[in-house]
Design an enzyme around this catalytic site. Structure first.
Site, PDB file in Angstrom:
ATOM      1  CD  GLU A   1     159.099  57.080 121.529  1.00  0.00           C
ATOM      2  OE1 GLU A   1     159.583  56.225 120.777  1.00  0.00           O
ATOM      3  OE2 GLU A   1     158.575  58.123 121.094  1.00  0.00           O
TER       4      GLU A   1
ATOM      5  CG  HIS B   1     152.339  42.725 104.223  1.00  0.00           C
ATOM      6  ND1 HIS B   1     151.177  42.915 103.524  1.00  0.00           N
ATOM      7  CD2 HIS B   1     152.619  43.911 104.818  1.00  0.00           C
ATOM      8  CE1 HIS B   1     150.767  44.168 103.689  1.00  0.00           C
ATOM      9  NE2 HIS B   1     151.621  44.789 104.473  1.00  0.00           N
TER      10      HIS B   1
ATOM     11  CB  CYS C   1     134.572  54.008 129.172  1.00  0.00           C
ATOM     12  SG  CYS C   1     135.571  53.880 127.682  1.00  0.00           S
TER      13      CYS C   1
END
Ligand SMILES: Cc1cc2nc3c(=O)[nH]c(=O)nc-3n(C[C@H](O)[C@H](O)[C@H](O)COP(=O)(O)OP(=O)(O)OC[C@H]3O[C@@H](n4cnc5c(N)ncnc54)[C@H](O)[C@@H]3O)c2cc1C
Length: 480
Positions: A31, A49, A441
């Protein structure tokens, strides 16, 4: 030499790797970015879909309908948030009514279950916040909404847990043919592989061109969105589409799986596959179009804008084939919408093509295809109390908007594919996903990442490589 290398870890690469990991094979995933699900997979409409849109007898139609069923099945097995809420395609005039009839015809031909044409009265009884200009609609109960990045992550984790190797920050920059396979060059060194799956999303044409004569060209098309606060999440109960047009499925309004409302996208050709800018013009278009379906959306409750890039190619269907002159090199290119919905079926087809190219597919005995996540806010009071007693970090809420505890963040940081950024944590456990979008946060998450991964806080990223949050230590302060 490994048996198969998958290039790209979006939902297509992750699903393919998860399916390959079922067999007695060595599998590598390369990746380019520092995390999985950072390309188109993280920025889309998140709809599974039903499958009435693709022309009958195309592979897109078949893969969409099969994928719809499998996505829902896999989401259950892998504990991925997914809700079968059904979709509507609205008609506003005679031409639209003809179009929804055509979509009904295609859907029936494609094998989509339970399709129904609704009158305006039936529709408004079901969805009172729709424009009263509607003349009718197509209802597809099998459509669903999903968390697309969690689906991708769950599949990538399945691959890794079953023995696949994942190398992140490893873009393939060149490919050579070698005796018995291919050599894939990355900045982390070369990988030799008997077979290769090209799942590089909008860049799949470039990866293909590294090894075979040019066969398809990606023309990236950007879609921009509004993500609305949960205050808007109940405006509609279904995914609400308008009739499709030459640019795609048009602007939709839909609840998300987390209870927000998503509005978009437009379709804007862009020069680069990674151009995910949002623009004033694009967003104004989205607002104008969406008002036609749902007039009362309160855009003051918008919590985020984002954009994703479609891998539109010069071919109408997905490009799923062995590359010319490159035995065992399988392209999964042009995976535009409904690519997310079709991902499981595309992955199974990729494995089948590898088998035809000579890969031995012998099933492993101990393959595991399940995952269970702890989501504190979904537990009963008793379960919460027991968990906090056992592991006090679950008693500290870090993300107040989404009620995400320190325990969940720590679990994410020690998961099979640990995140290296604040957004990576957000994609795994939702911290920072709420109304304040990490305003409160974010710094706490940053501290926890540094502590758990044993890195200085100055090295914690917001998202992709280079997105440092703290640039240096100030005098007298220890940034660790
Ligand atoms: C606006 C929009 C809305 C959409 N809505 C829907 C929807 O509602 N439902 C639906 O079914 N589909 C939808 N889609 C389509 C769906 O999002 C895609 O089909 C799907 O995410 C494609 O996944 P992918 O894995 O092919 O691509 P990506 O997720 O982009 O993954 C490709 C990966 O390859 C990596 N990569 C690229 N080059 C290299 C290299 N050289 N070396 C190593 N790695 C590399 C990238 O970093 C990336 O992680 C939508 C798309 C868009 C843009």
């Amino acid at each position: 030499m490994v048996d198969v290398t998958v290039i790209g870890c979006g939902v297509i690469g992750a699903a393919t790797a998860a399916m390959l990991a079922k067999y007695d094979l060595s599998v590598m995933v390369l990746e380019a970015q520092n995390d999985v699900a950072t390309g188109t997979t993280k920025a889309n409409s998140a709809i599974i879909h039903a499958g009435y849109d693709p022309e009958p007898e195309t592979q897109m139609a078949r893969l969409n309908v099969e994928g719809n069923r499998l996505c829902k099945e896999w989401a259950k097995q892998l504990d991925v948030p997914c809700k079968e809420i059904g979709s509507l395609v609205l008609a506003f005039d005679e031409a639209d009514l003809a179009m929804i009839n055509e979509l009904y015809r295609r859907g029936v031909a494609n094998g989509v279950p339970e399709l129904k044409l609704l009158s305006a009265e039936e529709l408004l009884a079901m969805e009172p916040n729709l424009s009263h200009e509607v003349k009718g609609a197509l209802l597809a109960p099998s459509a669903a909404v999903i968390s697309p990045w969690d689906f991708c992550l769950a599949l990538a984790e399945t691959a890794v847990k079953n023995g696949a190797q994942l190398k992140r920050s490893a873009p393939v920059t060149a490919i050579e043919k070698i005796e018995g396979g291919y050599r894939l060059h990355t900045p982390q060194g070369a990988v030799e592989s008997r077979m290769v799956v090209n799942a590089a999303g909008v860049f799949a044409d470039k990866v293909h061109d590294m090894i075979a004569p040019h066969a398809f060209t990606t023309h990236p098309s950007r879609g921009e969105y509004y993500l609305m606060d949960k205050s808007q999440g109940a405006l509609v109960d279904h995914v609400v589409f308008q009739c499709p047009n030459k640019d795609g499925k048009g602007v939709l309004v839909s609840p998300t799986v987390h209870g927000n409302l998503i509005v978009g996208p437009n379709a804007e050709p862009v020069a680069k596959g990674d151009d995910v800018a949002v623009t004033a013009d694009g967003l104004a278009f989205v607002r104008r179009q969406a008002a036609k379906s749902v007039p009362e959306i309160n855009y003051r409750d918008s919590i985020r804008n984002f954009a994703g890039v479609r891998a539109v190619t010069d071919q109408p269907d997905f490009v799923i084939a062995e590359a010319e002159g490159a035995p065992g090199f399988i392209d999964l290119g042009g995976i535009k919408s409904p690519g997310l919905s079709s991902a499981p079926a595309i992955a199974l087809q990729a494995v089948e093509l590898l088998g035809k190219a000579g890969l031995t597919l012998k099933e492993k005995e101990n393959y595991v295809f399940e995952r269970r996540e702890t989501r504190f806010k979904e537990l009963s009071s008793d379960e919460k109390a027991k968990l906090v007693e056992k592991s006090p970090a679950y008693g500290r809420v870090i993300c107040r908007c989404e009620t995400i505890t320190e325990g969940e963040i720590i679990a994410a940081l020690h998961s099979p594919i640990p995140p290296v950024s604040v957004d990576g944590v957000k994609r795994r456990c939702n911290a920072g996903m709420g109304r304040c979008q990490g305003g409160f946060c974010g710094p706490r998450v940053q501290e926890i990442i540094a502590r758990e991964l044993g890195v200085p806080q100055t090295e914690v990223l917001q998202d992709k490589a280079g997105s440092r949050i703290l640039l240096c230590k100030t005098k007298g302060e220890d940034a660790q």
